[in-house]
Design an enzyme around this catalytic site. Structure first.
Site, PDB file in Angstrom:
ATOM      1  CB  CYS A  77      -1.077  -0.181   1.293  1.00 40.05           C
ATOM      2  SG  CYS A  77      -2.481   1.099   1.211  1.00 40.05           S
ATOM      3  CG  HIS A 178      -4.036  -3.293   2.456  1.00 36.21           C
ATOM      4  ND1 HIS A 178      -3.025  -2.982   3.331  1.00 36.21           N
ATOM      5  CD2 HIS A 178      -4.631  -2.484   2.019  1.00 36.21           C
ATOM      6  CE1 HIS A 178      -3.038  -1.818   3.756  1.00 36.21           C
ATOM      7  NE2 HIS A 178      -3.928  -1.190   2.834  1.00 36.21           N
ATOM      8  CD  GLU A 180      -2.115  -6.209   4.916  1.00 32.66           C
ATOM      9  OE1 GLU A 180      -2.547  -5.092   5.115  1.00 32.66           O
ATOM     10  OE2 GLU A 180      -1.505  -6.591   3.567  1.00 32.66           O
TER      11      GLU A 180
END
Length: 196
Positions: A77, A178, A180
């Site tokens: 990001c 992202h 994650e």
């Protein structure tokens, strides 16, 4: 294998750590220069303001350290945007200058900002970062600034206009989304990076 998440003081450090641990790896969050220089893989996460993160990296004397790294580095990001030369957020903010491109406000036209949610990521050439992931797979985004397509772009997405969803220059990889927070495909991407 030594894996380090550079402590940028951002809110997504622990979510990145948990995702890496889910893959079976041990990982350290650190701003210690020795930890960073000796790591085999490095993550540079970021959320929020480019000015505040660059100020934090400058305060910790990490800018030169990051720019000189030879091992694989993954910017996530804002971490990807930090690789650019200048960000136009808050007028102008000098970044790490790993790629000679600008970070600019997303030209979203009729779409709202920030760009929040799941969006398709497209790539045309094979890159190890997307091994086992189909072009058009959806990943989770949360941002208002971006790097527009450049010679370092390896994947694109569209929110009003196309922009870089992923970049690569030498050992520096970056993703605007992202991983994650992107479920099984995000974990696959993290695994691919860890296995480089």
């Amino acid at each position: 294998m030594s894996i380090v998440i550079i402590n940028t003081g951002c809110a997504n450090l622990f979510s990145v750590k948990i995702a890496i641990q889910r893959l079976g790896y041990q990982v350290l969050i650190s701003d210690n220069r020795k930890d960073i220089l000796t790591a085999k893989k490095i993550f540079l996460p970021g959320v929020g303001s480019s000015t505040s993160v660059m100020m934090m990296l400058r305060k910790k004397n990490l800018i030169e350290t990051i720019c000189q790294l030879k091992q694989p580095v993954l910017g996530i990001c804002l971490g990807m945007q930090l690789f650019s030369n200048i960000s136009l957020e808050n007028n102008r903010c000098k970044m790490l200058n790993i790629i000679p491109d600008l970070t600019v406000r997303l030209h979203s036209q009729k779409y709202s900002l920030p760009h929040i949610g799941w969006n398709n990521v497209y790539f045309h050439k094979y890159n190890i970062l997307f091994d086992g992931i189909d072009s058009g797979t959806r990943f989770y985004f949360l941002h208002s600034y971006c790097i527009y397509p450049t010679k370092y772009t390896i994947a694109l997405t569209k929110h009003g206009s196309f922009f870089s969803a992923a970049i690569k220059k030498n050992n520096f990889f970056g993703v605007q989304f992202h991983p994650e927070k992107s479920g099984i495909n995000g974990l696959q991407l993290l695994k691919n990076f860890l296995e480089i």
